[in-house]
Design a protein around this motif. Structure first.
Motif, mmCIF file in Angstrom:
data_model
loop_
_atom_site.group_PDB
_atom_site.id
_atom_site.type_symbol
_atom_site.label_atom_id
_atom_site.label_comp_id
_atom_site.label_asym_id
_atom_site.label_seq_id
_atom_site.Cartn_x
_atom_site.Cartn_y
_atom_site.Cartn_z
ATOM 1 N N GLU A 199 11.830 -8.928 -19.571
ATOM 2 C CA GLU A 199 12.919 -8.243 -18.871
ATOM 3 C C GLU A 199 12.476 -6.895 -18.314
ATOM 4 O O GLU A 199 12.847 -6.518 -17.189
ATOM 5 N N VAL A 200 11.692 -6.145 -19.091
ATOM 6 C CA VAL A 200 11.282 -4.801 -18.658
ATOM 7 C C VAL A 200 9.910 -4.810 -17.991
ATOM 8 O O VAL A 200 9.345 -3.750 -17.723
ATOM 9 N N ASN A 201 9.393 -6.003 -17.751
ATOM 10 C CA ASN A 201 8.091 -6.154 -17.088
ATOM 11 C C ASN A 201 6.971 -5.476 -17.875
ATOM 12 O O ASN A 201 6.077 -4.841 -17.301
ATOM 13 N N ALA A 202 7.021 -5.617 -19.185
ATOM 14 C CA ALA A 202 5.965 -5.064 -20.037
ATOM 15 C C ALA A 202 4.671 -5.845 -19.817
ATOM 16 O O ALA A 202 4.705 -7.069 -19.705
ATOM 17 N N PRO A 203 3.535 -5.175 -19.779
ATOM 18 C CA PRO A 203 2.256 -5.871 -19.582
ATOM 19 C C PRO A 203 1.784 -6.548 -20.871
ATOM 20 O O PRO A 203 0.769 -6.177 -21.466
ATOM 21 N N MET A 204 2.533 -7.557 -21.300
ATOM 22 C CA MET A 204 2.230 -8.224 -22.566
ATOM 23 C C MET A 204 0.874 -8.905 -22.543
ATOM 24 O O MET A 204 0.253 -9.113 -23.592
ATOM 25 N N GLU A 205 0.396 -9.243 -21.335
ATOM 26 C CA GLU A 205 -0.917 -9.880 -21.213
ATOM 27 C C GLU A 205 -2.047 -8.943 -21.622
ATOM 28 O O GLU A 205 -3.165 -9.388 -21.909
ATOM 29 N N LEU A 206 -1.770 -7.639 -21.671
ATOM 30 C CA LEU A 206 -2.780 -6.661 -22.070
ATOM 31 C C LEU A 206 -2.710 -6.319 -23.549
ATOM 32 O O LEU A 206 -3.541 -5.564 -24.050
#
Length: 226
Positions: free
Chosen positions: A181-188
């Motif tokens: 939702e908050v466009n967190a860079p979870m891939e990092l």
């Protein structure tokens, strides 16, 4: 003047999402702690990537004494537990894993240092990634602990600083959904206890991370060894 904040950033999923919630509103300084954990090299690598992505300052705090007094499997040669999928929801089994990876007073130490940093730069908030799911077995992730530490700050600081734990009522699935939702860079982000370049896939942290992405049907960007 842009408001300032401190974030306690391990580079993990929880701290990444929590930090992302405030990244646009505050000028943030991220603190990553080295207490001899096996995963430190990967944690600091991913924390730096997150800081570059989110435009944050970054500081690494070495705590060699905490490593020396800890008998945690995270900081020793003791084998890191590999719970079964069923163990994740079994309180007694999860508690045994928690005790194995427990580092003495870790969050108390981290937040005290973060408070010192916050006072020094006149920051208004300290961001942490504590959540409901981990609070079941880790007492220093709980809402009661959060409230108690914020009360301590009121008694122990001249400044009006508050610890913000935006995930405090969330489980891992909620956190992944919030991250999207908050466009967190979870891939990092990096969650593994072992410190391998790829997530091991079998430690508790990896298992909870992977399960969360599956349950909410969001593509998991994580590379797992198993």
């Amino acid at each position: 003047m842009t408001k300032k904040g401190i974030t306690v950033l391990s580079g993990g999923l929880d701290s990444t999402v929590a930090t992302s919630i405030y990244a646009e509103e505050y000028d943030l300084t991220a603190l990553t702690f080295n207490y001899g954990q096996q995963s430190f090299d990967q944690e600091v690598k991913h924390a730096k990537l997150l800081c570059e992505k989110l435009g944050m300052h970054h500081a690494v705090i070495d705590l060699p004494w905490l490593e020396h007094i800890s008998t945690s499997s995270l900081t020793s040669d003791e084998k890191i537990p590999e719970p079964s999928d069923d163990d994740l929801d079994d309180y007694d089994a999860a508690l045994e894993t928690a005790k194995s990876v427990w580092v003495p007073a870790r969050n108390t130490v981290f937040c005290s240092i973060a408070l010192a940093y916050a006072e020094s730069i006149h920051a208004e908030i300290i961001i942490v990634g504590w959540d409901y799911e981990e609070a079941v077995t880790f007492p220093d992730n709980s809402k009661d602990y959060l409230d108690a530490f914020n009360k301590t700050i009121k008694y122990g600081s001249f400044d009006n600083i508050e610890i913000k734990a935006p995930l405090i009522d969330m489980n891992k699935e909620d956190i992944v959904s919030k991250g999207q939702e908050v466009n967190a860079p979870m891939e990092l982000s990096y969650s593994c206890y072992t410190g391998n370049e790829k997530h091991c896939g079998v430690c508790e942290s990896c298992k909870r991370r992977r399960r969360a992405f599956i349950k909410v049907n969001i593509d998991d960007p994580t590379e797992y060894e198993k």
